[in-house]
Design a protein around this motif. Structure first.
Motif, PDB file in Angstrom:
ATOM      1  N   ILE A  17      76.810  19.421  82.864  1.00  0.00           N
ATOM      2  CA  ILE A  17      78.082  18.834  82.431  1.00  0.00           C
ATOM      3  C   ILE A  17      78.798  19.818  81.518  1.00  0.00           C
ATOM      4  N   GLY A  18      80.102  19.790  81.563  1.00  0.00           N
ATOM      5  CA  GLY A  18      80.928  20.588  80.664  1.00  0.00           C
ATOM      6  C   GLY A  18      82.010  19.692  80.092  1.00  0.00           C
ATOM      7  N   ILE A  19      82.297  19.864  78.828  1.00  0.00           N
ATOM      8  CA  ILE A  19      83.330  19.084  78.158  1.00  0.00           C
ATOM      9  C   ILE A  19      84.143  20.049  77.309  1.00  0.00           C
TER      10      ILE A  19
ATOM     11  N   LYS B 284      91.083  22.160  83.868  1.00  0.00           N
ATOM     12  CA  LYS B 284      91.742  21.586  85.039  1.00  0.00           C
ATOM     13  C   LYS B 284      91.156  22.133  86.334  1.00  0.00           C
ATOM     14  N   SER B 285      90.964  23.436  86.404  1.00  0.00           N
ATOM     15  CA  SER B 285      90.463  24.047  87.642  1.00  0.00           C
ATOM     16  C   SER B 285      89.021  23.645  87.941  1.00  0.00           C
ATOM     17  N   LYS B 286      88.238  23.415  86.903  1.00  0.00           N
ATOM     18  CA  LYS B 286      86.827  23.034  87.073  1.00  0.00           C
ATOM     19  C   LYS B 286      86.617  21.531  87.006  1.00  0.00           C
ATOM     20  N   GLU B 287      87.734  20.789  86.861  1.00  0.00           N
ATOM     21  CA  GLU B 287      87.696  19.330  86.741  1.00  0.00           C
ATOM     22  C   GLU B 287      86.764  18.890  85.614  1.00  0.00           C
ATOM     23  N   LEU B 288      86.902  19.559  84.476  1.00  0.00           N
ATOM     24  CA  LEU B 288      86.108  19.228  83.299  1.00  0.00           C
ATOM     25  C   LEU B 288      86.870  18.217  82.447  1.00  0.00           C
ATOM     26  N   PRO B 289      86.172  17.251  81.902  1.00  0.00           N
ATOM     27  CA  PRO B 289      86.855  16.310  81.017  1.00  0.00           C
ATOM     28  C   PRO B 289      87.252  16.990  79.715  1.00  0.00           C
ATOM     29  N   CYS B 290      88.387  16.590  79.182  1.00  0.00           N
ATOM     30  CA  CYS B 290      88.855  17.066  77.880  1.00  0.00           C
ATOM     31  C   CYS B 290      88.800  15.906  76.898  1.00  0.00           C
ATOM     32  N   VAL B 291      88.307  16.192  75.721  1.00  0.00           N
ATOM     33  CA  VAL B 291      88.274  15.208  74.646  1.00  0.00           C
ATOM     34  C   VAL B 291      89.153  15.754  73.528  1.00  0.00           C
ATOM     35  N   SER B 292      90.049  14.930  73.050  1.00  0.00           N
ATOM     36  CA  SER B 292      90.925  15.366  71.971  1.00  0.00           C
ATOM     37  C   SER B 292      90.121  15.539  70.690  1.00  0.00           C
ATOM     38  N   ALA B 293      90.208  16.719  70.116  1.00  0.00           N
ATOM     39  CA  ALA B 293      89.532  17.001  68.851  1.00  0.00           C
ATOM     40  C   ALA B 293      90.440  16.687  67.672  1.00  0.00           C
TER      41      ALA B 293
ATOM     42  N   GLN C 131      83.879  10.500  64.582  1.00  0.00           N
ATOM     43  CA  GLN C 131      83.120   9.424  65.238  1.00  0.00           C
ATOM     44  C   GLN C 131      83.704   9.095  66.607  1.00  0.00           C
ATOM     45  N   ASN C 132      85.024   9.103  66.728  1.00  0.00           N
ATOM     46  CA  ASN C 132      85.660   8.844  68.029  1.00  0.00           C
ATOM     47  C   ASN C 132      85.316   9.953  69.023  1.00  0.00           C
ATOM     48  N   ILE C 133      85.346  11.203  68.540  1.00  0.00           N
ATOM     49  CA  ILE C 133      85.003  12.331  69.400  1.00  0.00           C
ATOM     50  C   ILE C 133      83.572  12.180  69.899  1.00  0.00           C
ATOM     51  N   SER C 134      82.673  11.874  68.974  1.00  0.00           N
ATOM     52  CA  SER C 134      81.257  11.699  69.321  1.00  0.00           C
ATOM     53  C   SER C 134      81.073  10.581  70.341  1.00  0.00           C
TER      54      SER C 134
END
Length: 84
Positions: free
Chosen positions: A8-10, A56-65, A70-73
């Motif tokens: 997995i990649g994030i 985008k190209s690898k279809e990796l999820p992005c999480v807003s930092a 706690q929300n990020i985690s």
């Protein structure tokens, strides 16, 4: 090369360069900036755009930092747990 195929990649994405620099400063890491942190805002923006393009190209999820830790985690665990 199995090490080149992670399970997995994030991508942790930050909304602004100023916010990123403020967080780094809070940790005291701007006192001795590394090669990337010492570069100008144009360079930093290109790095951000590059990571977004890879995600985008690898279809990796992005999480807003740009949200509380706690929300990020929680969001990261929600992405990781189904992979376990």
């Amino acid at each position: 090369l199995s090490y080149m195929r992670p399970d997995i990649g994030i991508v942790l994405d930050i909304d602004s360069i100023q916010e990123s620099r403020a967080r780094i400063a809070e940790r005291g890491e701007l006192e001795n900036p590394d090669t990337f942190e010492s570069r100008d805002d144009d360079f930093q923006q290109k790095v951000i755009q590059g990571y977004r393009a890879i995600a985008k190209s690898k279809e990796l999820p992005c999480v807003s930092a740009s949200q509380p830790i706690q929300n990020i985690s929680d969001q990261i665990w929600a992405l990781v747990e189904p992979q376990l």
